[in-house]
Every structure is written in structure tokens, then in C-alpha cells.
Design a protein around this motif. Structure first.
Motif, PDB file in Angstrom:
ATOM      1  N   UNK A  46       1.605   1.032  -4.084  1.00 45.09           N
ATOM      2  CA  UNK A  46       0.387   1.503  -4.724  1.00 45.09           C
ATOM      3  C   UNK A  46      -0.358   2.403  -3.742  1.00 45.09           C
ATOM      4  N   UNK A  47      -0.129   3.708  -3.832  1.00 46.84           N
ATOM      5  CA  UNK A  47      -0.872   4.611  -2.954  1.00 46.84           C
ATOM      6  C   UNK A  47      -2.369   4.510  -3.278  1.00 46.84           C
ATOM      7  N   UNK A  48      -3.163   4.330  -2.257  1.00 50.64           N
ATOM      8  CA  UNK A  48      -4.594   4.078  -2.463  1.00 50.64           C
ATOM      9  C   UNK A  48      -5.422   5.268  -1.993  1.00 50.64           C
ATOM     10  N   UNK A  49      -6.332   5.694  -2.836  1.00 52.46           N
ATOM     11  CA  UNK A  49      -7.282   6.735  -2.456  1.00 52.46           C
ATOM     12  C   UNK A  49      -8.683   6.140  -2.376  1.00 52.46           C
ATOM     13  N   UNK A  50      -9.657   6.965  -2.004  1.00 56.00           N
ATOM     14  CA  UNK A  50     -11.038   6.493  -1.899  1.00 56.00           C
ATOM     15  C   UNK A  50     -11.937   7.350  -2.770  1.00 56.00           C
ATOM     16  N   UNK A  51     -13.072   6.766  -3.149  1.00 57.50           N
ATOM     17  CA  UNK A  51     -14.057   7.492  -3.937  1.00 57.50           C
ATOM     18  C   UNK A  51     -15.260   7.773  -3.034  1.00 57.50           C
ATOM     19  N   UNK A  52     -15.589   9.024  -2.923  1.00 56.46           N
ATOM     20  CA  UNK A  52     -16.730   9.431  -2.112  1.00 56.46           C
ATOM     21  C   UNK A  52     -18.022   8.959  -2.799  1.00 56.46           C
ATOM     22  N   UNK A  53     -18.773   8.046  -2.168  1.00 58.96           N
ATOM     23  CA  UNK A  53     -19.968   7.528  -2.831  1.00 58.96           C
ATOM     24  C   UNK A  53     -21.067   8.578  -2.967  1.00 58.96           C
TER      25      UNK A  53
ATOM     26  N   UNK B 282       3.281  -1.045   3.321  1.00 53.95           N
ATOM     27  CA  UNK B 282       2.826  -2.237   4.030  1.00 53.95           C
ATOM     28  C   UNK B 282       2.262  -3.244   3.028  1.00 53.95           C
ATOM     29  N   UNK B 283       2.514  -4.504   3.319  1.00 52.29           N
ATOM     30  CA  UNK B 283       1.992  -5.547   2.461  1.00 52.29           C
ATOM     31  C   UNK B 283       0.461  -5.510   2.476  1.00 52.29           C
ATOM     32  N   UNK B 284      -0.144  -5.634   1.306  1.00 49.89           N
ATOM     33  CA  UNK B 284      -1.602  -5.680   1.272  1.00 49.89           C
ATOM     34  C   UNK B 284      -2.084  -7.033   1.742  1.00 49.89           C
TER      35      UNK B 284
ATOM     36  N   UNK C   8      -1.037   0.895   9.460  1.00 54.21           N
ATOM     37  CA  UNK C   8      -1.758   2.128   9.135  1.00 54.21           C
ATOM     38  C   UNK C   8      -2.856   1.793   8.128  1.00 54.21           C
ATOM     39  N   UNK C   9      -4.092   2.088   8.477  1.00 54.41           N
ATOM     40  CA  UNK C   9      -5.223   1.756   7.612  1.00 54.41           C
ATOM     41  C   UNK C   9      -6.176   2.942   7.537  1.00 54.41           C
TER      42      UNK C   9
ATOM     43  N   UNK D 122       0.844  -1.198   0.000  1.00 56.24           N
ATOM     44  CA  UNK D 122       0.000   0.000   0.000  1.00 56.24           C
ATOM     45  C   UNK D 122       0.882   1.252   0.000  1.00 56.24           C
ATOM     46  N   UNK D 123       0.272   2.410   0.057  1.00 56.55           N
ATOM     47  CA  UNK D 123       1.021   3.653  -0.037  1.00 56.55           C
ATOM     48  C   UNK D 123       1.975   3.884   1.122  1.00 56.55           C
TER      49      UNK D 123
END
Length: 729
Positions: free
Chosen positions: A344-351, A304-306, A369-370, A300-301
Motif C-alpha cells: 500500500x503505497x502511502x502518500x500524505x495530505x498537506x494540511x 515493509x511491514x506496517x 524507510x519512513x 507500506x510502499x
RNA sequence: GGGCCAUUGGCGCAGUUGGCUAGCGCGCCUCGUUGACAUCGAGGAGGUCACAGGUUCAAGUCCUGUAUGGCCCA
């Protein structure tokens, strides 16, 4: 200590304290911190507990030795392990063929992991006390020795014992004791674990009589072992059992051994090794597969191992939702480098709004870190994938689940879009196609430099792609196609031919050939969009309108079954490449100057060019190309051109372009002074190198000569810049 | 404790056997775009290649050590 026997551990601990106190042996009782492992699921302390378990004797040469000998000779580390010298299963000395030395790891460093593990292997405990898994196919019956009603097995056991003598090893005489179960195809073993007990074990193999045997065993009081097999034991059989083994099926014949196994490095010992051992053992030394490709792991960004259990992973469906399946596949391919980890930096999509945002993070158990379970934006709440994976939150109508996304996939999405638009342009601008002609060569047409150049590039791209795939260098494969399609084909070739395409058959032919080949090459990474474009291309361009001498593009209804392009040597054209690169440099330098002068792109500028004879000739012949790309009107080119008054000077090696009537003395001075500083720095670098006697004496002659040439060129350019500056005053 | 990997411009990554002025994508800055594409085009800025030694004419690349992070095994 006798009173403790049989007590539960919690109770026993209390009794120990009482016992010590009772014997006046207790010094002190005080609390202290300790590190006892806890179950990651039930969170209770892990306690040692002695029980009978099933083991596979993998330390045997038939397993460990065969696995080690499977390793290709070139990947073996120096070793004094006797396994490498032992005979093979077939009784031969280890050598090529039949699986020996046939296993190869990519990247090769992982062969070390494999070898190291096998050299230090211990017998493998395969029984697990779990609900899920393959139940161990062993039935057991116990007798108390006093009853002496054990029948056949017991008498044979005693017989064997009196013959071979009693001893520890004789408690497990297994195969030597035949009985009714052995007669019906089972394997049986007896055990005499203590003076009071006699046990008989029966392993039932798969067969037509299996049901009947099991029924009989139950009737006679045999009970199936409650344990299941370690999941990796079952998995070890995967290359065989999925193909119908133990039957001799056509599938087994065709697909075992198979070509390549693709997996993660943590699986090398757990799975790869076990498959190799089992396959060689059961199939006369055959390997389950020949190549093992170990891919990079996505972190992850935060590095850390996914992990599914940590809940910091990304659901591929989320990426497909935000970027599309082709974009995801392309980008993942590009991330498949030979290194160990990629982030892989991960973002979120606001539903609620559909916007992408970076979530708030919290630290979960284990210091990971989550994304916080609940995220809040603009007064509205949503649940993160960690919130759901961890079971801390549930999605509701008011607080829906937020998908993950990552801008890393933008590249794939943009590339898919670019590809789509390139075809859209081609379909709209191709114009009328002439008579079909399956036999088309550039030599018989009036092909231009640009045509020869792009075909040279296509041929080289095919070579690069083939090499990359053969070496499992998937990132190189994706990169080569990206560069060809976007940089070469779209940015340069299509820009050059777009005005003349519709009435120039050779350009139509070359463009169509490039498009067709690109689809074939891209299909493995972008299957959906390429298949769709293939169908569209099929409607627009007949199959005998594609391909040129040196590149045969066989017709196919579906792209997925279309032949892979093979580049012939005749596609290669070194002089086209060299000349085109020269023109490209000139075009870029002129564009740079236009930018420095802030000349609007639409404003056409008159230009004269000074260059040595052959280069002048080239520039003159390719004015159809350089003119539009720089939006310049050529007003003369030759070896003897003076700088027109009021013109800006663009220096490109031995070529000088004068842009008329644009000069602004201050701008030109600033630009040339910057150039002067650059050239001075270069000259100094080369001078420094050449004044080093050791370099001149020791470096290869061609390198020294190269440096001399570079120095001479740099000095010449430096002088030109100085002259231009002097002219400006 | 042992092994493997990584550390290169703000972010994510390339850099084959040591040898042109260290590349790419995103981001950033400037300019532009009514007909393939603003998911675009042209140009630009930005890196003493984690640190300290060493080998070499020459080190991002080879060797030794250190630091940080990751994974596997014990």
C-alpha cells in the motif's frame, strides 16, 4: 570466584579482570565489536538473569496432542508424531466430532505452520515481569527450615516423602499435600528448593469466598506473586472468558465454538494455537472455532511491514477522511487476496492546502524507510505520522499534523460514486410505474435480449459471490460486484435502456430488480451508501415491484436485515449470453473503426451489414441496441451485401459492417494493413501448432479441432482483408 | 540455520485442476461530453510472466537451482 557472588554485573566484570590480573592470567585487553541484544524500549543491553518462573506443561498430550488432533484430516502433513494416534480427552480414539479433525485453515498452507509448531513445542513460560497484565493468582510463604514452624503442610510433606521416598521430583509434590487452603477450594503446592528453605504456594480460584481467602492469606503472611501472566495466556482464554466462563452461560453455549477466527499469520502460534489448546482442555475437547482465515498483511510502499512501533502505519481514520468508510472497506476487501503480502503505497495530505503529495523519506533506526518527521511544502511545515508516532515531533498550529492517504482507495471511492449516480439516474428516469405485481416473469412479458442477458449476468454474479464468500476469497467477491455494477449494468444495460425505460415496464422491472439485488450483495462491503440508497429505493419503488421469476427479493425495511438474494436456475440464459457477447464484439469493433476514422461521436453514420442468415436476423432484431451504442443508422443487413463504394470495412468474424461515406483511402489502407499483419500472425501461430505432429497426435481431440476451426476462421478473415485492400488499389 | 510467501506492462494486483491471442484498477496517449456520473464516456499504446535449467505435444501455471524482497520460528 567466590568474591564475585552477589556483585552487580557491572562490578563483577571489573573484578574478573582484576582477578585475572592478580593471578597473572591476563593476556590482553582490547576493544571489539559485538552484537548484544538491546531492549527496543529502554535501549539497555539484555542480560541473562536466572529466576524462578511459572510454566504451563503444554508438551502434555492433553494440550499439544489435542491441538494436533484438532487439525482437519485433509490438512495434516505426514507425521510420525505420536500425538495423532493418542486417545482424546474423552478417552476415545481420535475421530470426527467433539473437536477432533474439526479445525481448518484458509489458505490451507497455514495448517503446516500450526502443525509444525505444535510438533516442536516446548513448555511455555507464562510469567512476565511487567506492570500491565493479569497478576498471577498465587500466594507464597517461605520459612527457614531451622524454625520448623511450618505447620500442616510440612508434616504432610514429610509423610509423603517417607512413603514415596525422597528425590528431585518430590520437591514439587503439589497436589499430594492437602491443607487448609486446599480444603477451601484452592490449589496448593510445596517446594523445598534448598536445604534451608521451605515454601508453600497457594493458587486462589475465582469464587464467592475469594476475597475472604485472600484476606486470610495476607493475615498469615502469604504474599502474592508480583509477576503477571503472559498476555497470550490471558488471550488464550478469550473465546471462553468473554462468554462468561467458567460459568455455564447461554452466551458460552451459543458462541463457543464459533464459526471463524480471522487473523494474521504471525498470530497462528501466539494466539490461535493457545486458544485451541485451552478450549479443548477446559471444554471437554470442544474447539473454540472451526475455520481460521489468515488474511494478507498490508505492507507500506517500500515493502515493509506496517507497524505501530515503527510509525509507518496508516490510521484508518485518515483514509476515511480522504476517501470515506465505504471506499476504504471496499478497497481493503479487494486487497484481501490469498497471497501473503500486499503493498500500500502511502502518500500524505498537506494540511495547509489539502493537496496530496509524496513525502520525503528518511531511514529510521533498524534501517526502516519512513516519512521524515517534518515535511516542508511551499515554505510551510507539517508533521508526519511517523514524526508523531516516534515522539520526535509534536503538531502545533504553525506545524500541524499531516494525514496519510493512498490513491489505492480511489477505486473504492469512484465505485461508490458510480453506484450513487446509477441510482440517481434510475430515480430520475424510471418514469411512472404500473400496477404492483409480485409475480413477474420474463416469459410473460415482452422482454428483450438485453433484459435476459443482464438477468443471466446477475444470476452468475450471485453464484460467483456465494462461492467467493464460502472460500474466503474476498477479493473475488468485490471484483465480481464491481464488474456487474459498473461494466454490465451501467456500461451496457443502462446505456441500452435509457431511452425506452420510462415507457417499458419490463425494463423498469429488470432494472429495479438489478438495483435491489446489487444493494443486498454490496451491503457487506459498502454498508453506508447501500443503506442510504436502500431507503431511497424504498421511497421510489414498492417492494412488490422488485424481483422476477427465479429471483425472489423479499421486502425489508432495513437493508442490513434484508435477505441475501438466491438465484434460481431460471435466471440463467446461455443463448442470451452468447448472442449478447456477439453484439458486444460488433459494437466494440464499430466504435474502434469510428475512432480510427476520427468520426465525431455525435455524427451518425449509415451502415450496412453482411452476416450469415441467423446472425443477420439477430442483428436486425437488436437494432434498437446496436444503433444507439454505435451511433449508426442501419441501412440493411443480410447474407448478401456488397461493399458500398466509399465505405470502410469492419470485420468481426463472420460479420462485416460497412460504414458508408467515411473512407479516406490512406487511413483505411493503414488500418487494414495493421489488421492484415495481426491476422497473418494468428494464422502463423495456428499453422505452427497444427504442423506439429506431436501436438495433433497427443493433444485432446477437441483442442486440436478447436485449433483447426480457429485456423480456418483466421484464414478466411485474412482473405477478406486482402480482398478489401485489393479493392482499395 | 529451518519453514512459509512473493517476483506478471510505470505503480498496485488477478490468473481455479498445465490448453483460446496473459487480464483488472490506477497512470499514460487520442477523441468526446449542455440532462446519472470530468469521481464520466469511447478507443488505444504498453508485458520474451525475476533468472538458469528440466518435464511435456503444450509451462505464467509442474520440478530443480539461483537471485532479490517479506514474514515466522530457532
Amino acid at each position: 570466584m567466590k568474591p564475585l557472588v552477589g556483585l552487580a554485573r557491572e562490578e563483577a566484570r571489573k573484578q574478573i579482570v582484576i582477578w585475572f590480573k592478580g593471578h597473572d592470567l591476563m593476556g590482553e585487553v582490547k576493544p571489539y565489536r559485538h552484537a548484544v541484544g538491546h531492549s527496543y524500549r529502554s535501549h539497555v543491553p539484555i542480560e541473562p538473569y536466572y529466576t524462578d518462573q511459572w510454566y504451563v506443561k503444554v508438551t502434555d498430550d492433553k494440550l499439544k496432542g489435542e491441538a494436533l488432533r484438532a487439525l482437519s484430516e485433509s490438512q495434516r502433513q505426514a507425521s510420525d508424531d505420536s500425538s495423532f494416534n493418542a486417545k482424546t480427552l474423552s478417552g476415545q480414539d481420535a475421530k470426527e466430532g467433539n473437536g477432533d479433525a474439526g479445525l481448518e485453515f484458509t489458505p490451507d498452507r497455514y495448517a503446516k505452520t500450526f502443525q509444525n509448531w505444535h510438533e516442536n513445542i516446548r513448555d511455555w513460560c507464562i510469567s512476565r515481569q511487567l506492570w500491565w497484565g493479569h497478576r498471577i493468582p498465587v500466594w507464597v510463604k517461605r520459612w527457614a527450615v531451622e524454625t520448623k514452624e511450618f505447620g500442616d503442610s510440612w508434616s504432610k510433606f514429610l509423610e509423603f516423602q517417607s512413603e514415596h521416598g525422597a528425590g528431585q521430583d518430590l520437591q514439587r509434590v503439589a497436589e499430594h499435600v492437602g491443607n487448609q487452603w486446599v480444603d477451601s477450594g484452592c490449589t496448593a503446592a510445596v517446594r523445598y528448593p534448598d536445604a534451608k528453605t521451605f515454601e508453600e504456594y497457594v493458587c486462589v480460584p475465582p469464587s464467592d469466598d475469594e476475597e475472604a481467602i485472600i484476606q486470610k492469606l495476607s493475615q498469615e503472611g502469604y504474599i502474592q506473586d508480583p509477576d503477571v501472566l503472559d498476555t497470550w495466556f490471558s488471550s488464550a482464554l478469550w473465546p471462553m472468558s468473554t462468554m462468561g466462563w467458567p460459568d455455564d452461560t447461554p452466551e458460552l453455549e451459543k458462541w463457543n465454538p464459533t464459526s471463524v477466527l480471522c487473523t494474521a499469520r504471525e498470530i497462528i502460534t501466539l494466539w490461535v494455537s493457545r486458544m485451541v489448546m485451552f478450549n479443548r482442555y477446559f471444554k471437554g475437547g470442544d474447539l473454540p472455532f472451526k475455520d481460521v482465515f489468515i488474511h494478507a498483511m498490508i505492507q507500506d510502499g517500500h515493502g515493509q511491514k506496517m507497524s505501530k512501533s515503527l510509525g509507518n502505519g496508516v490510521d484508518p481514520m485518515d483514509i476515511i477522511h480522504s476517501h470515506g468508510a465505504d471506499a476504504m472497506r471496499y478497497t481493503l476487501t479487494k486487497m484481501t487476496t490469498q497471497t501473503q503480502d500486499v503493498r500500500l503505497p502511502v502518500d500524505m495530505v498537506d494540511p495547509h492546502t489539502g493537496e496530496t503529495f509524496t513525502p520525503d523519506y528518511v531511514t529510521a533506526s533498524g534501517g526502516v524507510k519512513v516519512a521524515a518527521p517534518i515535511q516542508e511544502r511551499g515554505g510551510k511545515k507539517m508533521v508526519s505520522s511517523y514524526g508523531i508516532a516516534s515522539g520526535k515531533e509534536k503538531a502545533t498550529d504553525e506545524m500541524p499534523a499531516a494525514r496519510n492517504t493512498s490513491e489505492k482507495f480511489d477505486e473504492g471511492q469512484k465505485f461508490a460514486n458510480k453506484l450513487w449516480n446509477a441510482f440517481r439516474f434510475a430515480f430520475a428516469s424510471l418514469g411512472e410505474l404500473g400496477e404492483p405485481n409480485a409475480d413477474f416473469g420474463l416469459e410473460q412479458s415482452n422482454a428483450t435480449l438485453a433484459d435476459r442477458w443482464i438477468l443471466d449476468r446477475l444470476g452468475k454474479t450471485i453464484d460467483t459471490v456465494d462461492k467467493a464468500l464460502a472460500n474466503y476469497a474476498f477479493a473475488d467477491y468485490a471484483t465480481a460486484l464491481y464488474d456487474f455494477v459498473w461494466r454490465d449494468l451501467c456500461d451496457w444495460y443502462i446505456e441500452i435502456v435509457k431511452r425506452s425505460l420510462s415507457e417499458t415496464p419490463s425494463q423498469q422491472r429488470v432494472l429495479v430488480t438489478c438495483l435491489d439485488a446489487s444493494l443486498r450483495l454490496l451491503h457487506p462491503v459498502m454498508p453506508f451508501i447501500t443503506e442510504r440508497l436502500w431507503a431511497a429505493l424504498g421511497e421510489r419503488v414498492p417492494s412488490d415491484w422488485r424481483g422476477v421469476h427465479g429471483l425472489n427479493l423479499e421486502a425489508s425495511d432495513m437493508l442490513i436485515t434484508a435477505a441475501w438474494p438466491k438465484a434460481g436456475a431460471s435466471l440463467s440464459d446461455e443463448s442470451a449470453e452468447e448472442n449478447f457477447e456477439k453484439l458486444r464484439t460488433i459494437v466494440e469493433a464499430v466504435r474502434n473503426a469510428r475512432n480510427a476514422y476520427k468520426i465525431p461521436p455525435k455524427q451518425q453514420v449509415e451502415a450496412t451489414t453482411q452476416a450469415p442468415g441467423p446472425v443477420s436476423q439477430l442483428i436486425f432484431e437488436t437494432r434498437y441496441l446496436t444503433g444507439p451504442l454505435t451511433n449508426c443508422k442501419g441501412c440493411g443487413v443480410g447474407p448478401h451485401i456488397d461493399r458500398p463504394a466509399g465505405s470502410a470495412t469492419v470485420l468481426i468474424g463472420d460479420v462485416t459492417v460497412y460504414l458508408h461515406d467515411v473512407v479516406d483511402v490512406e487511413t483505411e489502407k493503414a488500418r487494414l494493413e495493421k489488421l492484415l499483419a495481426d491476422k497473418q500472425k494468428q494464422v502463423k501461430t495456428f499453422e505452427g501448432r497444427l504442423s506439429n505432429k506431436k501436438y495433433v497426435d497427443n493433444a485432446p481431440a477437441h483442442l486440436v479441432q478447436e485449433t483447426r476451426d480457429q485456423q480456418a476462421a483466421a484464414i478466411k478473415e485474412l482473405e477478406q482483408v486482402q480482398q478489401q485492400l485489393a479493392e482499395l488499389g
